[in-house]
Scaffold this motif. Structure first.
Motif, PDB file in Angstrom:
ATOM      1  N   LYS A 495      16.831   0.506  -8.722  1.00 29.09           N
ATOM      2  CA  LYS A 495      15.917   1.628  -8.372  1.00 29.09           C
ATOM      3  C   LYS A 495      14.567   0.557  -8.352  1.00 29.09           C
ATOM      4  N   ASP A 496      14.326  -0.113  -9.237  1.00 29.88           N
ATOM      5  CA  ASP A 496      12.959  -1.121  -9.402  1.00 29.88           C
ATOM      6  C   ASP A 496      13.020  -1.804  -8.109  1.00 29.88           C
ATOM      7  N   LEU A 497      14.143  -2.472  -7.755  1.00 31.52           N
ATOM      8  CA  LEU A 497      14.131  -3.565  -6.501  1.00 31.52           C
ATOM      9  C   LEU A 497      13.604  -2.616  -5.281  1.00 31.52           C
ATOM     10  N   LEU A 498      14.288  -1.408  -4.935  1.00 27.71           N
ATOM     11  CA  LEU A 498      14.297  -0.591  -3.881  1.00 27.71           C
ATOM     12  C   LEU A 498      12.895  -0.438  -3.764  1.00 27.71           C
ATOM     13  N   LYS A 499      12.288   0.072  -4.871  1.00 31.84           N
ATOM     14  CA  LYS A 499      10.761   0.563  -4.892  1.00 31.84           C
ATOM     15  C   LYS A 499       9.893  -0.488  -4.499  1.00 31.84           C
ATOM     16  N   ARG A 500      10.161  -1.405  -4.911  1.00 32.69           N
ATOM     17  CA  ARG A 500       9.168  -2.751  -4.925  1.00 32.69           C
ATOM     18  C   ARG A 500       9.198  -3.060  -3.492  1.00 32.69           C
ATOM     19  N   ALA A 501      10.345  -3.397  -2.901  1.00 35.30           N
ATOM     20  CA  ALA A 501      10.635  -3.625  -1.475  1.00 35.30           C
ATOM     21  C   ALA A 501       9.887  -2.644  -0.548  1.00 35.30           C
ATOM     22  N   ASP A 502       9.947  -1.384  -1.032  1.00 36.47           N
ATOM     23  CA  ASP A 502       9.477  -0.396  -0.106  1.00 36.47           C
ATOM     24  C   ASP A 502       7.900  -0.294  -0.343  1.00 36.47           C
ATOM     25  N   ASP A 503       7.453  -0.719  -1.440  1.00 42.98           N
ATOM     26  CA  ASP A 503       6.053  -0.740  -1.477  1.00 42.98           C
ATOM     27  C   ASP A 503       5.496  -1.905  -0.606  1.00 42.98           C
ATOM     28  N   LEU A 505       6.912  -3.192   2.106  1.00 43.94           N
ATOM     29  CA  LEU A 505       6.902  -2.616   3.236  1.00 43.94           C
ATOM     30  C   LEU A 505       5.685  -1.856   3.942  1.00 43.94           C
ATOM     31  N   TYR A 506       5.301  -0.991   2.900  1.00 47.56           N
ATOM     32  CA  TYR A 506       4.336   0.104   3.424  1.00 47.56           C
ATOM     33  C   TYR A 506       3.075  -0.646   3.390  1.00 47.56           C
ATOM     34  N   ALA A 507       2.846  -1.662   2.362  1.00 41.71           N
ATOM     35  CA  ALA A 507       1.571  -2.471   2.488  1.00 41.71           C
ATOM     36  C   ALA A 507       1.480  -3.278   3.869  1.00 41.71           C
ATOM     37  N   ALA A 508       2.789  -3.875   4.352  1.00 41.27           N
ATOM     38  CA  ALA A 508       2.756  -4.308   5.512  1.00 41.27           C
ATOM     39  C   ALA A 508       2.375  -3.640   6.789  1.00 41.27           C
ATOM     40  N   LYS A 509       2.851  -2.555   6.654  1.00 41.33           N
ATOM     41  CA  LYS A 509       2.429  -1.368   7.776  1.00 41.33           C
ATOM     42  C   LYS A 509       1.017  -1.031   7.734  1.00 41.33           C
ATOM     43  N   HIS A 510       0.665  -0.621   6.455  1.00 45.79           N
ATOM     44  CA  HIS A 510      -0.876  -0.288   6.312  1.00 45.79           C
ATOM     45  C   HIS A 510      -1.842  -1.522   6.647  1.00 45.79           C
ATOM     46  N   ALA A 511      -1.302  -2.668   6.561  1.00 48.30           N
ATOM     47  CA  ALA A 511      -2.168  -3.945   7.002  1.00 48.30           C
ATOM     48  C   ALA A 511      -2.242  -3.841   8.267  1.00 48.30           C
ATOM     49  N   GLY A 512      -1.412  -3.214   9.216  1.00 47.85           N
ATOM     50  CA  GLY A 512      -1.354  -3.554  10.584  1.00 47.85           C
ATOM     51  C   GLY A 512       0.008  -3.678  11.282  1.00 47.85           C
ATOM     52  N   ARG A 513       0.937  -3.658  10.574  1.00 47.16           N
ATOM     53  CA  ARG A 513       2.244  -4.132  11.181  1.00 47.16           C
ATOM     54  C   ARG A 513       2.638  -5.436  11.598  1.00 47.16           C
ATOM     55  N   ASN A 514       3.738  -5.618  12.133  1.00 49.32           N
ATOM     56  CA  ASN A 514       4.263  -7.200  12.464  1.00 49.32           C
ATOM     57  C   ASN A 514       3.642  -8.119  11.452  1.00 49.32           C
ATOM     58  N   ARG A 515       4.086  -7.749  10.432  1.00 52.32           N
ATOM     59  CA  ARG A 515       3.567  -8.583   9.233  1.00 52.32           C
ATOM     60  C   ARG A 515       4.396  -8.568   8.209  1.00 52.32           C
ATOM     61  N   LEU A 516       4.399  -9.328   7.271  1.00 51.00           N
ATOM     62  CA  LEU A 516       5.232  -9.465   5.939  1.00 51.00           C
ATOM     63  C   LEU A 516       4.359  -9.476   4.785  1.00 51.00           C
ATOM     64  N   GLU A 517       4.860  -8.758   3.657  1.00 53.67           N
ATOM     65  CA  GLU A 517       4.267  -8.541   2.583  1.00 53.67           C
ATOM     66  C   GLU A 517       5.002  -8.747   1.415  1.00 53.67           C
ATOM     67  N   ARG A 518       4.464  -9.422   0.248  1.00 51.61           N
ATOM     68  CA  ARG A 518       5.644  -9.874  -0.880  1.00 51.61           C
ATOM     69  C   ARG A 518       5.063  -9.364  -1.966  1.00 51.61           C
ATOM     70  N   ILE A 519       5.853  -8.523  -2.892  1.00 48.01           N
ATOM     71  CA  ILE A 519       5.591  -8.211  -4.253  1.00 48.01           C
ATOM     72  C   ILE A 519       6.441  -8.946  -5.216  1.00 48.01           C
ATOM     73  N   VAL A 520       5.955  -9.728  -6.165  1.00 49.20           N
ATOM     74  CA  VAL A 520       6.664 -10.502  -7.244  1.00 49.20           C
ATOM     75  C   VAL A 520       7.076  -9.516  -8.186  1.00 49.20           C
ATOM     76  N   GLY A 521       8.341  -9.716  -8.633  1.00 46.96           N
ATOM     77  CA  GLY A 521       8.958  -8.893  -9.555  1.00 46.96           C
ATOM     78  C   GLY A 521       8.354  -9.353 -11.083  1.00 46.96           C
ATOM     79  N   HIS A 522       8.437  -8.381 -11.989  1.00 45.86           N
ATOM     80  CA  HIS A 522       7.801  -8.820 -13.506  1.00 45.86           C
ATOM     81  C   HIS A 522       8.843  -9.403 -13.958  1.00 45.86           C
ATOM     82  N   HIS A 523       8.586 -10.532 -14.770  1.00 42.97           N
ATOM     83  CA  HIS A 523       9.461 -11.456 -15.580  1.00 42.97           C
ATOM     84  C   HIS A 523       9.707 -10.617 -16.774  1.00 42.97           C
ATOM     85  N   VAL A 524      11.142 -10.489 -17.085  1.00 44.11           N
ATOM     86  CA  VAL A 524      11.385  -9.980 -18.429  1.00 44.11           C
ATOM     87  C   VAL A 524      12.215 -11.017 -19.286  1.00 44.11           C
TER      88      VAL A 524
END
Length: 530
Positions: A495-503, A505-524
């Motif tokens: 669930k965490d992974l899908l949420k971060r990937a979706d966030d 993707l949403y950031a890439a679309k919000h930034a104008g599409r045709n681009r890639l955004e990355r969210i780094v996972g939290h270290h445990v």
């Protein structure tokens, strides 16, 4: 009137010869009966001659042993042997025989011998009793053979019946001589003239024994002819079934070489039956199935089973795999020229194709060929577990097609579906075998990248974005994609992974599409580190 000496032969010698001959017949036919030859008639026939031989042996002791044994028991046993011989003849021709009536008759004769030996001693009466009873038995034996009609009566039956009539005629002569000139008392209680009937009986015993043996031989020949014809018919039937059945059948030797294969088996492998002869099964078994199939067969046969059943692949003449449901039966004894097993193969290619189709549909998206959502969730769970256990790297990429609704509205859903297939094919062609592409829903996809860090995953995503943007798809449609990337860290949940990937993707679309955004996972941190 003086005694008429028609044949001068010592009665003791005649009794001895009758006893020896009867004993030999009992031994020979008893052996045949034990071997199953001529049953059920040979049993009573052997027993009857044996009982009669015992009676003749007791008669030899007249004057030396009590009359109860030599006269009463000896004569009774001789007649009882005749009754058993009559039973044997009845059994041969299939006529019913009354055991109770025969036993009662023998008992009545024994009583009469007792009467004429002790209560009313009379040698002529005993001779007449013995002659009349023996003559009646011999005549009944003759009638059992001569009354046969049609194909059932052969020359052997006629010869056998004549020999019994000949012996009965001897008893008639003996009775007539007794009436004409009653015997005087002597060692055997009768003059030498009465030896004629015993001589005739001796001759008849030898003759009817040969005739009976002749009949058995004829029976054996008929049985053999029937068995030969039955075997030929069975072979013809087997050959017809073997050659015309739709089942693929092959017969092999103990080493696994084909001895005989039918047309169906040959067609299954795209070969001719002649070509298959002498081939080892290993020669047309799929190499990947060879070890497993041998292990299954050996295990089943070692467990004492008569057959082994398995699914395996053969190779036809062109090298193409042929799935079969194979039943291999082992024979206890060789059949024909060294045949030790029978293989029956059923073509299951259609079933296997249907199973593969069902498995494909359960795993892959029907439109794009990408892994479907359900199966991808399983793969993601496995990768999350692997990262937790070993601390290895992995990443998840989520992307979708920008403004894809406009493609469907402008060009139609057919063009849209074709574009989805082509985008999926392009992305899959740039991934490793270990990577997994999944259609998550509509125009949205996921990519699982095992053994890949976040930076490397971002580079892969960027390559995919540029490749899609630089390609024209169905009907020249230009498509771009937006991507969200996140790395998988120990302690992450699906669930965490899908949420971060979706966030992302949403950031890439919000930034104008045709681009890639990355969210780094939290270290445990792991339990043993601070």
């Amino acid at each position: 009137m003086p005694d008429i000496v028609l044949f001068h032969l010592d009665p003791q010698t005649l009794f001895f010869l009758l006893a020896v001959l009867g004993g030999l017949i009992a031994v020979v036919f008893g052996g045949l009966w034990l071997q199953g030859v001529g049953r059920p008639a040979t049993g009573p026939w052997a027993l009857g001659h044996g009982v009669a031989a015992l009676g003749y042996l007791l008669s030899l002791g007249r004057g030396a042993i009590p009359d109860l044994l030599s006269t009463v028991l000896g004569n009774t046993l001789a007649l009882a042997g005749g009754v058993l011989i009559l039973k044997a003849l009845y059994l041969r021709v299939g006529r019913p025989f009354s055991n109770g009536g025969a036993l009662a008759g023998v008992a009545a004769i024994a009583v009469l011998f007792l009467v004429y030996t002790y209560a009313l001693p009379s040698l002529p009466a005993r001779i007449m009793l013995l002659s009349v009873c023996a003559g009646a038995l011999l005549t009944a034996c003759a009638a059992a053979q001569l009354n046969l009609t049609g194909e059932r009566r052969t020359w052997a039956h006629l010869f056998l019946g004549a020999s019994f009539l000949f012996a009965a005629f001897g008893q008639l002569i003996r009775a007539a001589l007794t009436l004409e000139s009653p015997p005087t008392a002597g060692p055997f209680g009768e003059p030498m003239a009465y030896g004629l009937s015993k001589t005739m009986l001796l001759t008849a015993v030898a003759t009817w024994t040969l005739s009976f043996l002749w009949l058995i031989t004829l029976d054996l020949r008929r049985t053999l002819e029937r068995e030969v014809e039955s075997r030929r018919e069975s072979e013809r039937l087997f050959r017809s079934v073997f050659e015309n059945t739709a089942n693929a059948i092959a017969l092999g030797d103990a080493e696994g070489r084909v001895i005989l294969a039918n047309e169906a088996f040959a067609r299954l492998l795209g070969r001719s039956p002649t070509e298959l002869q002498g081939m080892h099964y290993e020669e047309f078994t799929h190499p990947e199935d060879l070890g497993d199939s041998q292990a299954v067969v050996q295990r089943e046969l070692a467990a004492g089973h008569r057959f082994a059943r398995l699914e395996k692949r053969y190779l036809d003449a062109s090298g193409r795999p042929v799935w079969v449901d194979l039943t291999l039966s082992q024979l206890k004894e060789p059949v024909g020229p060294g045949i030790r097993h029978i293989a029956v193969a059923t073509d299951i290619r259609a079933r296997k194709a249907a199973e593969a189709e069902l498995e494909y549909r359960a795993t892959y998206d029907a439109l794009t060929g990408a892994v479907n959502r359900l199966h991808f969730e399983t793969l993601l769970e496995q990768e999350v577990g692997r990262v937790d256990r070993y601390g290895s790297e992995a990443a998840l990429v989520m992307f979708d097609l920008d403004h894809f609704k406009a493609v469907n509205d402008t060009h139609g859903h057919g063009t849209g579906d074709a574009a989805l297939r082509e985008v999926a094919a392009l992305v899959r062609g740039r991934l490793r075998d270990a990577d997994a592409l999944a259609r998550w829903g509509g125009e949205e996809f996921l990519v699982l990248l095992p053994e890949t860090g976040g930076d490397a995953a971002a580079r892969v995503g960027e390559e995919l974005r540029r490749a899609v943007a630089g390609t024209r798809f169905a009907e020249g449609v230009a498509i771009t994609i937006s991507l969200g990337v996140t790395d998988i860290r120990p302690g992450d949940t699906r669930k965490d992974l899908l949420k971060r990937a979706d966030d992302a993707l949403y950031a890439a679309k919000h930034a104008g599409r045709n681009r890639l955004e990355r969210i780094v996972g939290h270290h445990v941190p792991s339990p043993d580190t601070e």
